[in-house]
Design a protein around this motif. Structure first.
Motif, short mmCIF file in Angstrom:
data_model
loop_
_atom_site.label_atom_id
_atom_site.label_comp_id
_atom_site.label_asym_id
_atom_site.label_seq_id
_atom_site.Cartn_x
_atom_site.Cartn_y
_atom_site.Cartn_z
N ARG A 1 97.29 55.06 27.10
CA ARG A 1 96.01 54.95 27.81
C ARG A 1 95.27 53.71 27.30
O ARG A 1 94.66 52.98 28.07
CB ARG A 1 95.16 56.19 27.59
CG ARG A 1 93.81 56.10 28.29
CD ARG A 1 92.98 57.35 28.12
NE ARG A 1 93.56 58.50 28.79
CZ ARG A 1 93.36 58.78 30.07
NH1 ARG A 1 92.61 58.00 30.81
NH2 ARG A 1 93.92 59.84 30.62
N ALA B 1 96.63 50.61 28.97
CA ALA B 1 96.18 50.55 30.36
C ALA B 1 94.72 50.09 30.44
O ALA B 1 94.37 49.26 31.27
CB ALA B 1 96.36 51.90 31.03
N GLN B 2 93.88 50.62 29.56
CA GLN B 2 92.47 50.23 29.56
C GLN B 2 92.30 48.76 29.16
O GLN B 2 91.51 48.04 29.77
CB GLN B 2 91.67 51.13 28.61
CG GLN B 2 91.53 52.53 29.13
CD GLN B 2 90.93 53.48 28.10
OE1 GLN B 2 90.96 53.24 26.90
NE2 GLN B 2 90.39 54.59 28.60
N ASP C 1 93.33 46.69 32.11
CA ASP C 1 92.27 46.76 33.12
C ASP C 1 91.18 45.73 32.83
O ASP C 1 90.75 45.00 33.72
CB ASP C 1 91.61 48.15 33.14
CG ASP C 1 92.33 49.15 34.02
OD1 ASP C 1 93.00 48.72 34.97
OD2 ASP C 1 92.20 50.34 33.76
N LEU D 1 94.45 50.68 36.52
CA LEU D 1 95.57 51.03 35.65
C LEU D 1 95.26 52.28 34.83
O LEU D 1 96.10 53.15 34.67
CB LEU D 1 95.92 49.86 34.74
CG LEU D 1 96.35 48.59 35.46
CD1 LEU D 1 96.51 47.44 34.48
CD2 LEU D 1 97.63 48.81 36.23
N SER D 2 94.05 52.37 34.32
CA SER D 2 93.65 53.54 33.54
C SER D 2 93.67 54.80 34.40
O SER D 2 93.97 55.89 33.91
CB SER D 2 92.24 53.35 32.97
OG SER D 2 92.22 52.26 32.08
N ARG E 1 95.75 55.64 36.48
CA ARG E 1 97.13 56.15 36.59
C ARG E 1 97.41 57.23 35.56
O ARG E 1 98.40 57.92 35.63
CB ARG E 1 98.13 55.01 36.43
CG ARG E 1 97.94 53.82 37.34
CD ARG E 1 98.57 53.92 38.69
NE ARG E 1 99.91 54.43 38.71
CZ ARG E 1 100.93 53.85 39.27
NH1 ARG E 1 100.79 52.66 39.81
NH2 ARG E 1 102.11 54.43 39.31
N HIS E 2 96.54 57.36 34.58
CA HIS E 2 96.68 58.37 33.52
C HIS E 2 95.79 59.55 33.87
O HIS E 2 94.67 59.67 33.42
CB HIS E 2 96.27 57.78 32.17
CG HIS E 2 97.18 56.72 31.70
ND1 HIS E 2 98.29 56.99 30.95
CD2 HIS E 2 97.16 55.39 31.88
CE1 HIS E 2 98.90 55.86 30.69
NE2 HIS E 2 98.25 54.88 31.25
N GLN F 1 100.92 60.52 31.41
CA GLN F 1 101.09 59.10 31.63
C GLN F 1 102.10 58.89 32.74
O GLN F 1 103.10 59.58 32.84
CB GLN F 1 101.58 58.41 30.37
CG GLN F 1 100.57 58.50 29.24
CD GLN F 1 101.10 57.83 27.99
OE1 GLN F 1 102.27 57.52 27.90
NE2 GLN F 1 100.24 57.61 27.04
N LEU G 1 103.80 52.33 34.99
CA LEU G 1 103.20 51.23 35.73
C LEU G 1 104.33 50.48 36.41
O LEU G 1 105.39 50.27 35.82
CB LEU G 1 102.47 50.28 34.79
CG LEU G 1 101.27 50.85 34.05
CD1 LEU G 1 100.71 49.77 33.10
CD2 LEU G 1 100.21 51.27 35.01
#
Length: 52
Positions: free
Chosen positions: A20, A23-24, A27, A36-37, A39-40, A45, A48
């Motif tokens: 996560r 992803a953050q 972003d 992207l975040s 997606r969690h 998870q 991507l």
């Protein structure tokens, strides 16, 4: 941003799911407004995917 290159390689090649936190960070880096975040969901998870 400080990530192990082998970890990033595994994520980009679909061998490991991104955290996560990654992803953050991505972003923020690319200005994707949380796409992207998001997606969690629920702590699960998802992989991507890259467009080719």
């Amino acid at each position: 941003m400080n990530y192990d290159l082998s970890y990033l390689s595994r994520v980009l090649n679909g061998k490991q799911q991104p955290s996560r936190e990654l992803a953050q960070t991505l972003d923020e880096l690319v200005g994707s407004d949380g796409t992207l975040s998001a997606r969690h969901s629920g702590g699960r998870q998802r992989m991507l995917t890259r467009s080719t």
